[in-house]
Design a protein around this motif. Sequence first.
Motif, PDB file in Angstrom:
ATOM      1  N   ALA A   1      -4.419   3.011  -5.068  1.00 30.23           N
ATOM      2  CA  ALA A   1      -4.649   3.654  -3.771  1.00 30.23           C
ATOM      3  C   ALA A   1      -4.180   2.779  -2.621  1.00 30.23           C
ATOM      4  CB  ALA A   1      -6.126   3.994  -3.617  1.00 30.23           C
ATOM      5  N   ARG A   2      -4.378   1.472  -2.746  1.00 27.35           N
ATOM      6  CA  ARG A   2      -3.900   0.568  -1.684  1.00 27.35           C
ATOM      7  C   ARG A   2      -2.376   0.624  -1.583  1.00 27.35           C
ATOM      8  NH1 ARG A   2      -6.370  -3.739  -3.163  1.00 27.35           N
ATOM      9  NH2 ARG A   2      -8.048  -3.656  -1.615  1.00 27.35           N
ATOM     10  N   HIS A   3      -1.695   0.601  -2.718  1.00 26.67           N
ATOM     11  CA  HIS A   3      -0.231   0.758  -2.707  1.00 26.67           C
ATOM     12  C   HIS A   3       0.153   2.047  -1.980  1.00 26.67           C
ATOM     13  CE1 HIS A   3       0.223  -2.600  -5.305  1.00 26.67           C
ATOM     14  NE2 HIS A   3       0.155  -1.994  -6.471  1.00 26.67           N
ATOM     15  N   LEU A   4      -0.566   3.126  -2.259  1.00 26.68           N
ATOM     16  CA  LEU A   4      -0.235   4.425  -1.685  1.00 26.68           C
ATOM     17  C   LEU A   4      -0.397   4.417  -0.178  1.00 26.68           C
ATOM     18  CD1 LEU A   4       0.500   7.401  -2.035  1.00 26.68           C
ATOM     19  CD2 LEU A   4      -1.907   7.864  -2.580  1.00 26.68           C
TER      20      LEU A   4
ATOM     21  N   GLU B   1      12.587  11.141  -7.411  1.00 28.14           N
ATOM     22  CA  GLU B   1      12.583   9.694  -7.160  1.00 28.14           C
ATOM     23  C   GLU B   1      11.534   9.005  -8.019  1.00 28.14           C
ATOM     24  OE1 GLU B   1      11.670   6.538  -3.531  1.00 28.14           O
ATOM     25  OE2 GLU B   1      12.285   8.575  -3.034  1.00 28.14           O
ATOM     26  N   ILE B   2      10.347   9.608  -8.119  1.00 27.60           N
ATOM     27  CA  ILE B   2       9.308   9.031  -8.969  1.00 27.60           C
ATOM     28  C   ILE B   2       9.794   8.972 -10.416  1.00 27.60           C
ATOM     29  CG2 ILE B   2       6.961   9.355  -9.851  1.00 27.60           C
ATOM     30  CD1 ILE B   2       6.337  10.814  -7.192  1.00 27.60           C
ATOM     31  N   GLY B   3      10.390  10.048 -10.880  1.00 26.21           N
ATOM     32  CA  GLY B   3      10.859  10.121 -12.255  1.00 26.21           C
ATOM     33  C   GLY B   3      11.979   9.155 -12.587  1.00 26.21           C
ATOM     34  N   SER B   4      12.716   8.720 -11.565  1.00 22.18           N
ATOM     35  CA  SER B   4      13.849   7.822 -11.809  1.00 22.18           C
ATOM     36  C   SER B   4      13.423   6.448 -12.300  1.00 22.18           C
ATOM     37  CB  SER B   4      14.686   7.673 -10.531  1.00 22.18           C
ATOM     38  OG  SER B   4      13.960   6.966  -9.529  1.00 22.18           O
ATOM     39  N   LEU B   5      12.126   6.116 -12.173  1.00 24.27           N
ATOM     40  CA  LEU B   5      11.648   4.828 -12.686  1.00 24.27           C
ATOM     41  C   LEU B   5      11.701   4.775 -14.204  1.00 24.27           C
ATOM     42  CD1 LEU B   5      10.408   2.186 -11.464  1.00 24.27           C
ATOM     43  CD2 LEU B   5       8.165   3.116 -12.094  1.00 24.27           C
TER      44      LEU B   5
ATOM     45  N   LEU C   1       1.254   9.487  -8.256  1.00 27.72           N
ATOM     46  CA  LEU C   1       1.774   8.431  -7.382  1.00 27.72           C
ATOM     47  C   LEU C   1       1.143   7.084  -7.714  1.00 27.72           C
ATOM     48  CD1 LEU C   1       1.781  10.407  -4.020  1.00 27.72           C
ATOM     49  CD2 LEU C   1       3.802   9.380  -5.074  1.00 27.72           C
ATOM     50  N   GLY C   2      -0.161   7.096  -8.013  1.00 32.26           N
ATOM     51  CA  GLY C   2      -0.824   5.850  -8.376  1.00 32.26           C
ATOM     52  C   GLY C   2      -0.232   5.234  -9.630  1.00 32.26           C
ATOM     53  N   GLY C   3       0.032   6.050 -10.654  1.00 30.60           N
ATOM     54  CA  GLY C   3       0.640   5.529 -11.878  1.00 30.60           C
ATOM     55  C   GLY C   3       2.036   4.984 -11.643  1.00 30.60           C
ATOM     56  N   TRP C   4       2.789   5.684 -10.827  1.00 33.20           N
ATOM     57  CA  TRP C   4       4.154   5.251 -10.489  1.00 33.20           C
ATOM     58  C   TRP C   4       4.139   3.898  -9.773  1.00 33.20           C
ATOM     59  CZ3 TRP C   4       6.384   6.366  -5.221  1.00 33.20           C
ATOM     60  CH2 TRP C   4       7.741   6.001  -5.124  1.00 33.20           C
ATOM     61  N   LEU C   5       3.250   3.747  -8.796  1.00 26.21           N
ATOM     62  CA  LEU C   5       3.220   2.520  -8.011  1.00 26.21           C
ATOM     63  C   LEU C   5       2.706   1.339  -8.824  1.00 26.21           C
ATOM     64  CD1 LEU C   5       1.948   4.128  -4.694  1.00 26.21           C
ATOM     65  CD2 LEU C   5       4.202   3.104  -5.066  1.00 26.21           C
ATOM     66  N   LEU C   6       1.726   1.570  -9.695  1.00 21.91           N
ATOM     67  CA  LEU C   6       1.274   0.487 -10.566  1.00 21.91           C
ATOM     68  C   LEU C   6       2.364   0.085 -11.553  1.00 21.91           C
ATOM     69  CD1 LEU C   6      -2.448   1.391 -11.357  1.00 21.91           C
ATOM     70  CD2 LEU C   6      -1.597  -0.435  -9.889  1.00 21.91           C
ATOM     71  N   ALA C   7       3.119   1.065 -12.030  1.00 20.61           N
ATOM     72  CA  ALA C   7       4.235   0.742 -12.933  1.00 20.61           C
ATOM     73  C   ALA C   7       5.288  -0.085 -12.209  1.00 20.61           C
ATOM     74  CB  ALA C   7       4.846   2.033 -13.481  1.00 20.61           C
ATOM     75  N   LYS C   8       5.581   0.278 -10.962  1.00 20.69           N
ATOM     76  CA  LYS C   8       6.523  -0.526 -10.167  1.00 20.69           C
ATOM     77  C   LYS C   8       6.021  -1.954 -10.017  1.00 20.69           C
ATOM     78  CE  LYS C   8       8.635   1.051  -6.565  1.00 20.69           C
ATOM     79  NZ  LYS C   8       8.925   1.633  -5.237  1.00 20.69           N
TER      80      LYS C   8
END
Length: 590
Positions: free
Chosen positions: A356-359, A466-470, A528-535
Amino acid sequence: MSEYRPPISDLMFSLEHVVGYPAVAALPGFEHADLETVRDILTESGEFMADAVAPTNRESDTVGAHRNDDGSVTTPPGFIAAYDAYVEAGWGAVPLPEEFGGGGFPRTIGLIIQEMMLSANMAFALCPLLTQGAIEALLNYGSDEQKKSYLPKMVTGEWAGTMNLTEPQAGTDVGALTTRAVKNDDGTYAITGQKIFITFGEHDLSEQIVHLVLARTPGAPEGTKGISCFIVPKFLVNEDGSLGERNAVECLSIEEKLGIHGSPTCVMNYDGATGYLIGEENKGMRIMFVMMNSARLSVGMQGVAVAERAYQQSLAYAQERRQGLAIGAAGKDSAIIEFPDVRRMLMTQKAYLEAARHLMLLNAANVDISTNHPDEATRTRADEIVGLLTPICKGFGTDLGNELTSIALQIHGGMGFIEETGVAQHYRDVRIAAIYEGTNGVQAADLVGRKLGVRRGSSFTEYIKEIGSLDKELAKAGKGFASIRTNLAASVDALGKTTNWMLRHGLQDPNSILAGSSPYLRMWGVTLGGWLLAKGALAAAGMGDAKLAEEKLVLARFYAEQLLPQGVALQGAATAGESDLFALDAAALA
């Protein structure tokens, strides 16, 4: 209640490796806001919030704010000293324009300062937070004379600001307000009416309070089209900038609330008070949305901030509280942190908090890009992303605030239900955030009703892509990332299919997409949270710090395996339509 520790290392990691802050610092006007400078500022600000503001939190709850017989309001012990120190240190001015005495730093950095202040004491922090919203409204729509008269002292915090929107009969329906504004011969307006739920509408922290008030002029169109916005100061301002006579505005009462007892929530009465029109008549909704959109991101951060404080307290308790004997442990008892379910709760708190902080910071970074990037197309796209992310930040962030403070109480067991430990305060304080600035149902309706249709849905579908491109990076990262890749791909796929369903049904059956709007917003937040943690995990893997890499990978994997599957599971609820919601009449629901 445990002491507050500002999470500086987590914040700096997010800025540098997840949300793209270095690109923000490279924008025109932000050259002085490099990472090294920002680290120093945030470290100093965090120390201030921990030392000067956090100690006021408990007494803020137990003593609260009080209205006096003369209509004045006394804030809890320690508030005046903390606020004076806050003004002297200039923390509120950091993200505001240098032209009016601000530091000229990005909104992203200002949001982090807000997080730390909200963690330290949410009730206290609401006064500066509302002031910033009023400042942004004046920056965007105020005349040069109004900016000169009000902004310098509002930027320093010497003068506070409020938002006076709702009324007893209106609630969320701002268009139903009846406060009147009648033009005087000198060009000012006489404002008459009553406003409710006005945060810090009256207090003893600043010498002046600048109320921004929504009202109707005679003959104005019905509904939101007939709303105008006015500056109504507590004290009139003389030509030389000094304070003059008291305006005809008073606090009739303050509400007794579930939480945030230190924040006076006022019923305000305007009895022919002198007001000054901002912009044009009947254009008040534009101004209101400047205040609201600024506040919505800040309110989303409230959820994160209070949950952070609650997490710190529940972690400390889990390490100290000994009860029972964990499997394989020696001795007569174990700290409860050694039990699997307590670990699950702590990991859930930590993973959601970081996501959530990343978001929140990603949204703020896009705000900065939308205002300062030299390329118009880039600014436009960033503004679209802000439009998409803002309702998600507010809704998802505050829902998590409720959930994670509840988990903190649960970790305390029976003692969590006892006020003595102080953990219940976090649960009570954060509950209002899901209601503030448009309830979370309103945020979900905004997401599908206003934002989804931008460029006929292309704004959303492009971001999902864009999220899926990770996926390509995750595929190369090795088997440790395999479950992250699998679960993120499934959630992105479900989000894409649900978005397409929403786009197909939106025009012909708007009730159906509104019926699924809250699950849909949650799908976005979880994905979005899963994407940002993966990044973050991918970034940490390449930093040469094995301990950090392991921590970020485990956290991202826990989120992907135990929390991210919600995204797929919510697809059915988001696309179920409205038929069952209205299949039973009101009598059958009794």
